[in-house]
Design a protein around this motif. Structure first.
Motif, PDB file in Angstrom:
ATOM      1  N   LYS A 206       0.741  -1.216   0.008  1.00 55.42           N
ATOM      2  CA  LYS A 206      -0.147  -0.111   0.112  1.00 55.42           C
ATOM      3  C   LYS A 206       0.809   1.290  -0.078  1.00 55.42           C
ATOM      4  O   LYS A 206       0.485   1.987  -0.677  1.00 55.42           O
ATOM      5  CB  LYS A 206      -0.847   0.124   1.276  1.00 55.42           C
ATOM      6  CG  LYS A 206      -1.915   1.045   1.653  1.00 55.42           C
ATOM      7  CD  LYS A 206      -2.828   1.069   2.707  1.00 55.42           C
ATOM      8  CE  LYS A 206      -3.740   2.157   2.724  1.00 55.42           C
ATOM      9  NZ  LYS A 206      -4.683   2.068   3.943  1.00 55.42           N
ATOM     10  N   HIS A 207       2.021   1.421   0.947  1.00 53.42           N
ATOM     11  CA  HIS A 207       2.829   2.449   0.901  1.00 53.42           C
ATOM     12  C   HIS A 207       4.181   2.474   0.327  1.00 53.42           C
ATOM     13  O   HIS A 207       4.675   3.462   0.352  1.00 53.42           O
ATOM     14  CB  HIS A 207       2.869   2.796   2.386  1.00 53.42           C
ATOM     15  CG  HIS A 207       1.487   3.155   3.159  1.00 53.42           C
ATOM     16  ND1 HIS A 207       0.778   4.275   2.703  1.00 53.42           N
ATOM     17  CD2 HIS A 207       0.851   2.544   4.078  1.00 53.42           C
ATOM     18  CE1 HIS A 207      -0.459   4.077   3.587  1.00 53.42           C
ATOM     19  NE2 HIS A 207      -0.363   3.072   4.360  1.00 53.42           N
ATOM     20  N   VAL A 214       7.571   6.543   4.524  1.00 49.18           N
ATOM     21  CA  VAL A 214       6.152   6.728   4.689  1.00 49.18           C
ATOM     22  C   VAL A 214       5.830   7.445   5.812  1.00 49.18           C
ATOM     23  O   VAL A 214       4.944   8.244   5.965  1.00 49.18           O
ATOM     24  CB  VAL A 214       5.573   5.172   4.585  1.00 49.18           C
ATOM     25  CG1 VAL A 214       4.221   5.261   5.210  1.00 49.18           C
ATOM     26  CG2 VAL A 214       6.007   4.462   3.286  1.00 49.18           C
TER      27      VAL A 214
END
Length: 220
Positions: A206-207, A214
């Protein structure tokens, strides 16, 4: 083990609203987020330091079945490393000094005055000794703080060896070297809420792979 619909508070100040997350057995569970988001408070409440663990903290072991290593790890500088480990043996009810092989960092320093160890060596000794105490849950607050890359790598190897032996570990950290995706669960706190609760692979999907970057980009 899970926290369910619980406000994380300190001195009547709410740090995290309506927190719900899971900690996974036999994995390294990372509590991550910027300073001041409530990571240490959560560890304190899991450890039940004030004997008033919130009702929303479910299925956690009693104090006698967990061990909590706080930040700093102070100890008596004048005693030898062997004496330090002997005290841990007494707490563990074990004889790990004479059973099996010791890590090289410890074996070569057994007769060294504890105060003469480097910061990384002290941290290594304390984490290794803590993991020898038989408990259901192991809590570590910033165990990688100020460690050089070598000692960081050695500590992470210890953690993953521990979970492969059936231990469940929870740690707070701002360092993300040496993580193993299949044995790592992530709880990310941001903007006074649980922003993520899941596997490391899902988090990085996702990141991105650079966890430190992040966190720098996220509110807290």
């Amino acid at each position: 083990m899970q926290v369910k619909n619980c406000d994380i508070q300190i001195n009547y100040k709410t740090l995290v609203y309506d927190a719900s997350f899971t900690l996974v057995d036999e994995q390294v569970n990372l509590l991550i987020g910027n300073n001041g988001v409530g990571k240490t408070v959560i560890l304190d409440q899991i450890a039940n330091l004030d004997n008033n663990r919130p009702a929303g903290f479910l299925e956690f072991p009693d104090q006698s079945d967990l061990v909590y290593q706080t930040q700093g790890v102070p100890f008596i500088d004048e005693v030898s490393v062997q004496t330090v480990l002997t005290l841990f043996e007494q707490m563990a009810g074990a004889n790990f000094l004479t059973q099996g092989s010791l890590p090289n960092i410890i074996e070569k320093n057994l007769q060294t005055r504890y105060g003469n160890l480097s910061g990384g060596e002290k941290r290594f000794v304390m984490i290794w000794a803590t993991l020898q105490i038989p408990r259901k849950l192991y809590l570590f607050d910033e165990p990688l703080a100020n460690l050089d890359p070598y000692h960081t790598a050695e500590v992470m190897k210890m953690f993953y060896a521990g979970v492969r032996d059936g231990k469940t570990i929870v740690l707070t950290t701002h360092q993300f070297e040496g993580l193993e995706s299949d044995l790592t669960h992530v709880v990310h706190i941001s903007d006074q809420k649980i922003a993520f609760d899941g596997s490391l692979s899902n988090f990085t999907n996702k990141h991105g792979e650079d966890l430190a970057k992040v966190l720098q980009a996220m509110p807290s």
